[in-house]
Design an enzyme around this catalytic site. Structure first.
Site, PDB file in Angstrom:
ATOM      1  N   ASP A 118      -1.499   4.722  -6.331  1.00 34.08           N
ATOM      2  CA  ASP A 118      -0.074   4.551  -6.037  1.00 34.08           C
ATOM      3  C   ASP A 118       0.746   5.718  -6.552  1.00 34.08           C
ATOM      4  O   ASP A 118       1.830   5.995  -6.050  1.00 34.08           O
ATOM      5  CB  ASP A 118       0.412   3.237  -6.641  1.00 34.08           C
ATOM      6  N   ARG A 158      10.507  -1.095  -4.606  1.00 34.93           N
ATOM      7  CA  ARG A 158       9.312  -1.155  -5.467  1.00 34.93           C
ATOM      8  C   ARG A 158       9.228   0.151  -6.275  1.00 34.93           C
ATOM      9  O   ARG A 158       9.464   1.228  -5.721  1.00 34.93           O
ATOM     10  CB  ARG A 158       8.035  -1.355  -4.640  1.00 34.93           C
ATOM     11  N   GLY A 195       0.861  -1.185   0.000  1.00 36.37           N
ATOM     12  CA  GLY A 195       0.000   0.000   0.000  1.00 36.37           C
ATOM     13  C   GLY A 195       0.891   1.226   0.000  1.00 36.37           C
ATOM     14  O   GLY A 195       1.836   1.328   0.805  1.00 36.37           O
ATOM     15  N   ALA A 196       0.596   2.161  -0.909  1.00 36.22           N
ATOM     16  CA  ALA A 196       1.523   3.261  -1.165  1.00 36.22           C
ATOM     17  C   ALA A 196       1.938   4.046   0.097  1.00 36.22           C
ATOM     18  O   ALA A 196       3.135   4.194   0.369  1.00 36.22           O
ATOM     19  CB  ALA A 196       0.918   4.184  -2.223  1.00 36.22           C
ATOM     20  N   ASN A 202      -2.868   2.720 -10.215  1.00 42.35           N
ATOM     21  CA  ASN A 202      -3.335   1.981  -9.034  1.00 42.35           C
ATOM     22  C   ASN A 202      -3.293   0.493  -9.386  1.00 42.35           C
ATOM     23  O   ASN A 202      -2.931   0.098 -10.499  1.00 42.35           O
ATOM     24  CB  ASN A 202      -4.747   2.425  -8.629  1.00 42.35           C
ATOM     25  N   LYS A 203      -3.679  -0.326  -8.437  1.00 40.71           N
ATOM     26  CA  LYS A 203      -3.617  -1.785  -8.606  1.00 40.71           C
ATOM     27  C   LYS A 203      -4.266  -2.222  -9.921  1.00 40.71           C
ATOM     28  O   LYS A 203      -5.339  -1.726 -10.278  1.00 40.71           O
ATOM     29  CB  LYS A 203      -4.313  -2.446  -7.411  1.00 40.71           C
TER      30      LYS A 203
END
Ligand code: MRU
Length: 364
Positions: free
Chosen positions: A243, A92, A56-57, A253-254
């Site tokens: 993100d 990441r 999670g960002a 985002n995801k």
């Protein structure tokens, strides 16, 4: 080292005032096991981010800040600071909160003599975590106000869909996309949440776990069910986290987020994105410039869970020989995003909209 713990609502407890410890909830074990893990050094913090023990960002950013504090305990020289930042930055690529937190920490620590850096690093990491919690509370209130404006269908609760996990597990407290849901529930607004599974890492299970703990009515759905539910009118709005949001309002985002936004646009219902300042990347012109993490193929091929006896188990569903492609994020074009919800309020997903909220980011 692992310890069992009571039900948490904060994903990473403050460090100063205590024994300068960093504790995280190991998210690779959730929702089946709830176990706290102590991080003792830079390497364990970098591993926690890379392996998604934390994810999670905003939480990635906060963990990196604490990881840097751990590194300063071992080597607070200029070279040590530079190396520790590089190590954490490489964990990441997509969530900009990581680079944002490291830049903020580095700027602060560069003003301090090496002998004082560890103490300054713990304090700055705590400040980053505190700010995230406060910003999420504000996002919750702004998002709840938007929910109140949605047309109510008689006799049914507000039907909100979300994707991935953007709750307190993905941040320091509250969450981004889930904060308005928690705020709505606290305000007595009847609400029901559609939670998409989010293959392949199944972060939707984390959302379902959070909502269950909080007593928010919800149902888990397969990712592929989202279009049907949206087009059938069973969803009043979709809300996700982010993100990285580019300067033009494009949202990374995801993976799977973009498909939901497309379905919302077709049906004419709002698609909201909730994110704090640390997720905004004013140096990134558009979504095309956002690096998209590609993760290892076994995330698709191997399914983790519990066996019939309740023990952790992994099932190889797809043979190793099968070629797979596993982008972890997608980019939703700004024109598909109805409203961005930040700690400063709501704005259209556009350069103009963002600069109206953050005028200090205007560039010549
Ligand atoms: O790969 P993950 O689990 O770190 O991805 C998380 C997401 O994409 C979340 O939706 C995003 O970080 C928003 S979190 C508040």
């Amino acid at each position: 080292m692992t310890t069992s713990a009571p039900r948490p609502i904060r994903s990473i407890p403050p460090a100063t005032g205590s024994a300068r410890r960093v504790e995280i909830l190991d998210q690779t074990l959730l929702p089946h096991q709830s176990r706290w893990l102590a991080l003792g050094d830079l390497e364990s913090a970098a591993h926690a981010i890379h392996s998604m023990q934390v994810r999670g960002a905003p939480l990635i950013g906060a963990t990196a800040a604490y990881g840097l504090a751990l590194a300063m305990e071992a080597d607070a020289s200029d070279a040590g600071l530079t190396q520790a930042c590089a190590c954490l930055a490489a964990t990441r690529p997509t969530a900009v909160n990581l680079a944002w937190a490291l830049a903020r920490m580095q700027a602060r620590l560069n003003t301090v003599a090496p002998a004082a850096r560890a103490q300054a690093a713990w304090m700055e990491a705590d400040a980053i975590a505190e700010e995230d919690a406060a910003q999420n509370r504000a996002i919750g209130q702004h998002g709840q106000a938007l929910f109140r404006q949605l047309p109510q269908q008689p006799g049914r609760p507000l039907q909100i869909m979300t994707h991935c996990n953007a709750g307190w597990l993905a941040t320091v407290e509250q969450g981004t996309a889930l904060a308005p849901i928690y705020a709505a529930q606290a305000a007595g607004i009847p609400i029901h949440v559609w939670v998409s599974e989010t293959r392949p890492r199944n972060q939707g299970l984390l959302t379902a776990w959070e909502l269950k703990e909080a007593g928010v009515p919800h149902a888990l759905i397969a990712d592929n069910a989202a279009g049907q539910l949206i087009l059938q009118g069973q969803v009043d709005a979709v809300i996700t986290g982010a993100d990285r949001i580019a300067a033009n309002g494009d949202v990374a985002n995801k993976v799977g987020t973009c498909l939901k936004a497309l379905a919302c646009a077709h049906r004419g219902i709002p698609f909201y994105v909730a994110a704090p300042r640390s997720t905004l990347d004013f140096a990134c012109a558009s979504g095309q410039d956002i690096p998209i993490e590609e993760r290892e193929g076994d995330e698709l091929r191997v399914v983790p869970g519990l066996d019939e006896q309740g023990n952790p188990a992994r099932i190889r569903q797809i043979p190793t020989s099968e070629a797979v492609c596993n982008p972890a994020f997608d980019v939703t074009p700004a024109e598909l995003v109805t409203t961005l919800i930040t700690e400063r309020g709501c704005c259209p997903a556009s350069g103009q909209g963002l600069l109206a909220l953050y005028p200090e980011e205007a560039r010549d």
